[in-house]
Design a protein around this motif. Structure first.
Motif, PDB file in Angstrom:
ATOM      1  N   ASN A 181      -2.862  25.098  15.515  1.00 25.51           N
ATOM      2  CA  ASN A 181      -2.299  26.109  14.617  1.00 25.51           C
ATOM      3  C   ASN A 181      -3.260  26.332  13.459  1.00 25.51           C
ATOM      4  OD1 ASN A 181       0.739  26.100  15.726  1.00 25.51           O
ATOM      5  ND2 ASN A 181       0.025  23.988  15.549  1.00 25.51           N
ATOM      6  N   PRO A 182      -4.262  27.161  13.635  1.00 22.76           N
ATOM      7  CA  PRO A 182      -5.328  27.332  12.632  1.00 22.76           C
ATOM      8  C   PRO A 182      -4.840  27.754  11.246  1.00 22.76           C
ATOM      9  CG  PRO A 182      -5.945  28.355  14.721  1.00 22.76           C
ATOM     10  CD  PRO A 182      -4.497  27.970  14.834  1.00 22.76           C
ATOM     11  N   ASP A 183      -3.654  28.350  11.166  1.00 17.98           N
ATOM     12  CA  ASP A 183      -3.151  28.809   9.867  1.00 17.98           C
ATOM     13  C   ASP A 183      -2.442  27.713   9.075  1.00 17.98           C
ATOM     14  OD1 ASP A 183      -4.095  31.357  10.365  1.00 17.98           O
ATOM     15  OD2 ASP A 183      -2.207  32.032  11.272  1.00 17.98           O
ATOM     16  N   ALA A 184      -2.305  26.543   9.651  1.00 15.97           N
ATOM     17  CA  ALA A 184      -1.619  25.449   8.967  1.00 15.97           C
ATOM     18  C   ALA A 184      -2.415  25.005   7.744  1.00 15.97           C
ATOM     19  CB  ALA A 184      -1.415  24.283   9.922  1.00 15.97           C
ATOM     20  N   ASP A 185      -1.706  24.563   6.706  1.00 10.58           N
ATOM     21  CA  ASP A 185      -2.361  24.036   5.514  1.00 10.58           C
ATOM     22  C   ASP A 185      -1.682  22.725   5.106  1.00 10.58           C
ATOM     23  OD1 ASP A 185      -0.001  24.635   4.077  1.00 10.58           O
ATOM     24  OD2 ASP A 185      -0.761  26.596   3.487  1.00 10.58           O
ATOM     25  N   LEU A 186      -2.058  22.200   3.932  1.00  6.32           N
ATOM     26  CA  LEU A 186      -1.579  20.885   3.513  1.00  6.32           C
ATOM     27  C   LEU A 186      -0.076  20.829   3.266  1.00  6.32           C
ATOM     28  CD1 LEU A 186      -4.411  19.838   1.026  1.00  6.32           C
ATOM     29  CD2 LEU A 186      -4.134  19.175   3.410  1.00  6.32           C
ATOM     30  N   ASP A 187       0.565  21.989   3.119  1.00  3.78           N
ATOM     31  CA  ASP A 187       1.999  22.028   2.869  1.00  3.78           C
ATOM     32  C   ASP A 187       2.796  22.491   4.079  1.00  3.78           C
ATOM     33  OD1 ASP A 187       2.067  21.199   0.090  1.00  3.78           O
ATOM     34  OD2 ASP A 187       1.100  23.116  -0.374  1.00  3.78           O
ATOM     35  N   THR A 188       2.140  22.615   5.213  1.00  2.00           N
ATOM     36  CA  THR A 188       2.840  23.071   6.413  1.00  2.00           C
ATOM     37  C   THR A 188       3.930  22.094   6.832  1.00  2.00           C
ATOM     38  OG1 THR A 188       0.963  24.362   7.229  1.00  2.00           O
ATOM     39  CG2 THR A 188       2.543  23.586   8.875  1.00  2.00           C
ATOM     40  N   VAL A 189       3.691  20.809   6.648  1.00  2.00           N
ATOM     41  CA  VAL A 189       4.724  19.802   6.925  1.00  2.00           C
ATOM     42  C   VAL A 189       5.344  19.350   5.606  1.00  2.00           C
ATOM     43  CG1 VAL A 189       5.185  17.494   7.812  1.00  2.00           C
ATOM     44  CG2 VAL A 189       3.665  19.021   9.067  1.00  2.00           C
ATOM     45  N   TRP A 212       0.820  -1.217   0.000  1.00  2.00           N
ATOM     46  CA  TRP A 212       0.000   0.000   0.000  1.00  2.00           C
ATOM     47  C   TRP A 212       0.851   1.264   0.000  1.00  2.00           C
ATOM     48  CZ3 TRP A 212      -0.387   3.820   3.899  1.00  2.00           C
ATOM     49  CH2 TRP A 212       0.423   3.593   5.022  1.00  2.00           C
ATOM     50  N   VAL A 213       2.185   1.115   0.130  1.00  2.00           N
ATOM     51  CA  VAL A 213       3.003   2.290   0.365  1.00  2.00           C
ATOM     52  C   VAL A 213       4.412   2.061  -0.160  1.00  2.00           C
ATOM     53  CG1 VAL A 213       3.767   1.482   2.638  1.00  2.00           C
ATOM     54  CG2 VAL A 213       3.702   3.920   2.189  1.00  2.00           C
ATOM     55  N   GLU A 214       5.088   3.159  -0.521  1.00  2.00           N
ATOM     56  CA  GLU A 214       6.501   3.123  -0.866  1.00  2.00           C
ATOM     57  C   GLU A 214       7.302   3.188   0.429  1.00  2.00           C
ATOM     58  OE1 GLU A 214       9.593   2.542  -1.775  1.00  2.00           O
ATOM     59  OE2 GLU A 214       9.045   3.141  -3.825  1.00  2.00           O
ATOM     60  N   VAL A 215       7.865   2.058   0.838  1.00  2.00           N
ATOM     61  CA  VAL A 215       8.530   1.997   2.144  1.00  2.00           C
ATOM     62  C   VAL A 215       9.769   2.878   2.201  1.00  2.00           C
ATOM     63  CG1 VAL A 215       7.637  -0.279   2.694  1.00  2.00           C
ATOM     64  CG2 VAL A 215       9.821  -0.086   1.507  1.00  2.00           C
ATOM     65  N   ALA A 216      10.351   3.228   1.054  1.00  2.00           N
ATOM     66  CA  ALA A 216      11.514   4.115   1.049  1.00  2.00           C
ATOM     67  C   ALA A 216      11.167   5.505   1.569  1.00  2.00           C
ATOM     68  CB  ALA A 216      12.100   4.209  -0.353  1.00  2.00           C
ATOM     69  N   ALA A 217       9.886   5.841   1.608  1.00  2.00           N
ATOM     70  CA  ALA A 217       9.472   7.153   2.126  1.00  2.00           C
ATOM     71  C   ALA A 217       9.877   7.338   3.574  1.00  2.00           C
ATOM     72  CB  ALA A 217       7.957   7.309   1.982  1.00  2.00           C
ATOM     73  N   SER A 250      -8.100  14.426   1.185  1.00  2.00           N
ATOM     74  CA  SER A 250      -7.877  15.869   1.153  1.00  2.00           C
ATOM     75  C   SER A 250      -7.491  16.389   2.533  1.00  2.00           C
ATOM     76  CB  SER A 250      -9.145  16.588   0.671  1.00  2.00           C
ATOM     77  OG  SER A 250     -10.246  16.265   1.503  1.00  2.00           O
ATOM     78  N   GLY A 251      -7.588  15.531   3.551  1.00  2.00           N
ATOM     79  CA  GLY A 251      -7.219  15.919   4.904  1.00  2.00           C
ATOM     80  C   GLY A 251      -5.876  15.360   5.318  1.00  2.00           C
ATOM     81  N   ALA A 252      -5.011  15.020   4.347  1.00  2.00           N
ATOM     82  CA  ALA A 252      -3.681  14.494   4.666  1.00  2.00           C
ATOM     83  C   ALA A 252      -2.622  15.432   4.105  1.00  2.00           C
ATOM     84  CB  ALA A 252      -3.513  13.098   4.081  1.00  2.00           C
ATOM     85  N   TRP A 253      -1.454  15.403   4.712  1.00  2.00           N
ATOM     86  CA  TRP A 253      -0.350  16.225   4.231  1.00  2.00           C
ATOM     87  C   TRP A 253      -0.020  15.889   2.773  1.00  2.00           C
ATOM     88  CZ3 TRP A 253       0.212  19.844   7.613  1.00  2.00           C
ATOM     89  CH2 TRP A 253       0.155  19.594   8.984  1.00  2.00           C
ATOM     90  N   ASN A 254       0.320  16.914   1.996  1.00  2.00           N
ATOM     91  CA  ASN A 254       0.699  16.681   0.603  1.00  2.00           C
ATOM     92  C   ASN A 254       1.947  15.811   0.497  1.00  2.00           C
ATOM     93  OD1 ASN A 254      -1.404  17.990  -0.684  1.00  2.00           O
ATOM     94  ND2 ASN A 254      -0.377  19.983  -0.678  1.00  2.00           N
ATOM     95  N   TYR A 255       2.914  16.021   1.397  1.00  2.00           N
ATOM     96  CA  TYR A 255       4.130  15.202   1.350  1.00  2.00           C
ATOM     97  C   TYR A 255       3.801  13.735   1.575  1.00  2.00           C
ATOM     98  CZ  TYR A 255       4.731  13.752   6.237  1.00  2.00           C
ATOM     99  OH  TYR A 255       4.585  13.125   7.450  1.00  2.00           O
ATOM    100  N   TYR A 256       2.816  13.508   2.406  1.00  2.00           N
ATOM    101  CA  TYR A 256       2.393  12.154   2.742  1.00  2.00           C
ATOM    102  C   TYR A 256       1.874  11.439   1.494  1.00  2.00           C
ATOM    103  CZ  TYR A 256      -0.254   8.544   5.330  1.00  2.00           C
ATOM    104  OH  TYR A 256      -0.771   7.360   5.809  1.00  2.00           O
ATOM    105  N   ASN A 257       0.969  12.112   0.784  1.00  2.00           N
ATOM    106  CA  ASN A 257       0.412  11.520  -0.431  1.00  2.00           C
ATOM    107  C   ASN A 257       1.478  11.307  -1.502  1.00  2.00           C
ATOM    108  OD1 ASN A 257      -2.170  11.498   0.663  1.00  2.00           O
ATOM    109  ND2 ASN A 257      -2.704  13.497  -0.178  1.00  2.00           N
ATOM    110  N   LYS A 258       2.313  12.312  -1.683  1.00  2.00           N
ATOM    111  CA  LYS A 258       3.322  12.244  -2.732  1.00  2.00           C
ATOM    112  C   LYS A 258       4.364  11.174  -2.441  1.00  2.00           C
ATOM    113  CE  LYS A 258       6.850  15.040  -5.073  1.00  2.00           C
ATOM    114  NZ  LYS A 258       7.496  16.375  -5.147  1.00  2.00           N
ATOM    115  N   GLY A 259       4.835  11.115  -1.202  1.00  2.00           N
ATOM    116  CA  GLY A 259       5.922  10.197  -0.873  1.00  2.00           C
ATOM    117  C   GLY A 259       5.484   8.761  -0.721  1.00  2.00           C
ATOM    118  N   LEU A 260       4.330   8.568  -0.122  1.00  2.00           N
ATOM    119  CA  LEU A 260       3.914   7.218   0.224  1.00  2.00           C
ATOM    120  C   LEU A 260       3.272   6.462  -0.924  1.00  2.00           C
ATOM    121  CD1 LEU A 260       2.449   7.588   3.825  1.00  2.00           C
ATOM    122  CD2 LEU A 260       4.667   6.698   3.148  1.00  2.00           C
ATOM    123  N   PHE A 261       2.591   7.148  -1.810  1.00  2.00           N
ATOM    124  CA  PHE A 261       1.779   6.452  -2.792  1.00  2.00           C
ATOM    125  C   PHE A 261       2.336   6.525  -4.206  1.00  2.00           C
ATOM    126  CE2 PHE A 261      -1.304   7.981   0.524  1.00  2.00           C
ATOM    127  CZ  PHE A 261      -1.284   6.793   1.230  1.00  2.00           C
TER     128      PHE A 261
END
Length: 533
Positions: free
Chosen positions: A332-340, A181-186, A441-452
């Protein structure tokens, strides 16, 4: 007269015996050298099964498949499982599926109790970074599913790369179905909070000491909620469980991986005792410094997944353990999908895949229908419709396709009364597939990009698909595990200083058989690598 009557009776009796034997012989099944026969229909090309013969054949009795995995029951679990069973029936798959989430804190103990007691269930989830499948194999808890996957799992064979199937096999036989389900190298990449780094004018740390310095700087002048910590979720001597390999990249002798908790494996196939390595001391010293300064939990030896989750909700984060998006936004209400975002320590060094298999599902030795779990997973991965229903629930009720990314996007539908979206237990990491995972849509962008997405720059560890057969050293393996839990966990987690406690601890492990384990691991790995040439 009497003799004639006797002859007639004897002939009659002989005819009756012959008739009886003929009938019984007709009822006896043909003997074969195939796996034990079941009444399950053969799979179709679409990955389901053929419906029973409607012109005279008997109706197929559905197979019950009960699945056990870590998690907490959620509100709509049964609603979705009912819908799954309706879809299975509609597709002609003779399975009635049920599942049983067990709280993270009791999962391993409860599962072990079920296995030891002989309780009947069919499939259970395995996490290689916490309790690898070779432990269950050594316990005799797993059934060989090779022939069942061959017969009932064409989609499984299509969806799982060969190197993962190799990594799930013992002596050429398949004992678990890997969850690809995931790229373990992430896991090589270090998450960090871009907003906090910007606020405190921090540069990205390049060494373990610089990581501690970043925490020191932020914690000394923190004006938010509870100060950021390294929020580890388990106290263990196994460095993989808390992703210590993120900083292993900075060590001089990298690349290497730590396998089965005890063995340091280098890319040339050389094996050393992990606890006796200079890198273990570096880890222990790092953790001890973090512990003394409050950068990890003061009660780290009794932490748990629930404790870590609670700290994530009511605390804050900096790097390494950055928390879920919802938890970060809560503070941190100002956080968005790219905060991490993420970065690599020692970026010029190889990106290793530590596991050929990270998560998997095994068929319990107590299952009376080991073909059932194979058939279910094959059905699950045979269409996006099936996958979506099981993983995310009922479309339009629990989730909808994300606008602009309908193919893979996911938007959870909030409950208007509770404003909650946690309708279901489980998820992709338990039994999913990378080709079918939807991006929330409620997950970090890095998470989606790196893991999948498969990382083209990553290379497999030479031990990634290697299985250590502990059967010849089962006593030593069990003894070292027991001793390590007692004497090495406090050192590995930084509670007991290495220089004060290590000598006594390693003496106990050696007395338990550590040297024999390392020698046997090296022997088997060398043999495995020779077979791969």
């Amino acid at each position: 007269m009497c003799k004639s009557r006797f002859l007639k009776f004897a002939v009659l009796l002989l005819m009756l015996v012959i008739l009886t034997v003929t009938v019984l012989a007709g009822c006896k099944p043909a003997e074969t050298n195939q796996p034990p026969a079941t009444s399950t229909p053969a799979p179709t090309a679409a990955g389901s099964t053929e419906k029973p013969d409607e012109t005279g054949g008997q109706t197929q009795e559905p197979i019950k498949v009960h699945y056990i995995f870590p998690g907490d029951p959620k509100r709509d679990d049964q609603m979705v499982i009912d819908a799954v069973n309706e879809k299975l029936k509609e597709d002609g798959v003779p399975i009635v599926f049920s599942r049983e989430p067990l709280s993270w804190d009791i999962y391993f103990d409860k599962l072990n109790q079920k296995l030891m007691s002989g309780e009947e269930f069919d499939m259970f989830h395995i996490m290689q970074d916490l309790k690898p499948y070779n432990v269950y194999y050594a316990q005799g808890a797993l059934q060989d599913v090779t022939d069942y996957v061959e017969k009932y799992g064409p989609v499984i064979k299509e969806k799982i790369p060969q190197d993962m199937l190799t990594g799930s096999s013992i002596n050429g036989r398949l004992f678990v179905i890997p969850t690809y389900w995931v790229e373990v190298a992430a896991d090589n990449y270090m998450p960090y909070r871009t907003d906090v780094f910007k606020k405190y004018n921090l540069e990205l740390p390049q060494t373990p000491e610089q990581i501690l310095d970043a925490f020191r700087t932020v914690r000394a002048d923190w004006d938010g909620v509870n100060k950021p910590i390294l929020n580890f979720s388990v106290a263990t001597y196994d460095p993989n469980a808390n992703h210590m390999f993120k900083i292993h990249r900075t060590y001089d002798r990298y690349p290497f991986v730590v396998k089965d908790s005890f063995f340091q494996v280098f890319q040339d196939g050389h094996v050393e005792s992990w606890f006796e390595s200079p890198e273990f001391k570096l880890d222990a010293d790092f953790m001890n410094a973090a512990y003394k300064e409050g950068i990890i939990q003061p009660d780290i030896l009794t932490t748990s997944g629930d404790v870590a989750k609670n700290l994530g909700i009511h605390g804050d984060s900096l790097m390494w353990t950055c928390g879920d998006l919802a938890d970060v936004i809560n503070n941190n209400p100002d956080a968005d999908l790219d905060t991490v975002q993420t970065y690599l320590l020692a970026p010029d060094k190889p990106i290793l895949r530590f596991w050929g298999v990270k998560n998997a599902n095994g068929v319990s030795v107590t299952s009376k229908h080991p073909e059932g779990p194979v058939m279910f997973i094959n059905w699950l991965w045979s269409s996006q419709e099936n996958y979506d229903l099981y993983m995310y629930g009922i479309e339009g009720v629990h989730w909808r396709k994300e606008l602009g990314n309908e193919e893979r996007g996911l938007e959870w539908i909030k409950d208007p009364e509770t404003n909650d979206t946690t309708y279901l237990s489980g998820g992709d990491s338990w039994i999913g597939n990378i080709d079918m995972v939807r991006y929330s849509s409620g997950a970090w962008n890095y998470y989606n990009k790196g893991l999948f997405t498969r990382n083209p720059d990553a290379v497999n560890s030479v031990a990634g698909s290697f299985f250590f057969d502990t059967s010849e050293v089962a006593t030593e393996y069990a003894n070292v595990q027991a001793e390590a839990a007692i004497v090495m966990t406090p050192i590995a987690m930084g509670v007991e200083p290495y220089d004060e406690y290590f000598d006594e601890a390693i003496a106990r492990l050696k007395a338990a058989g550590l040297d024999k384990l390392v020698e046997e691991y090296q022997r088997q790995l060398t043999e495995f690598l020779e077979q791969q040439k």
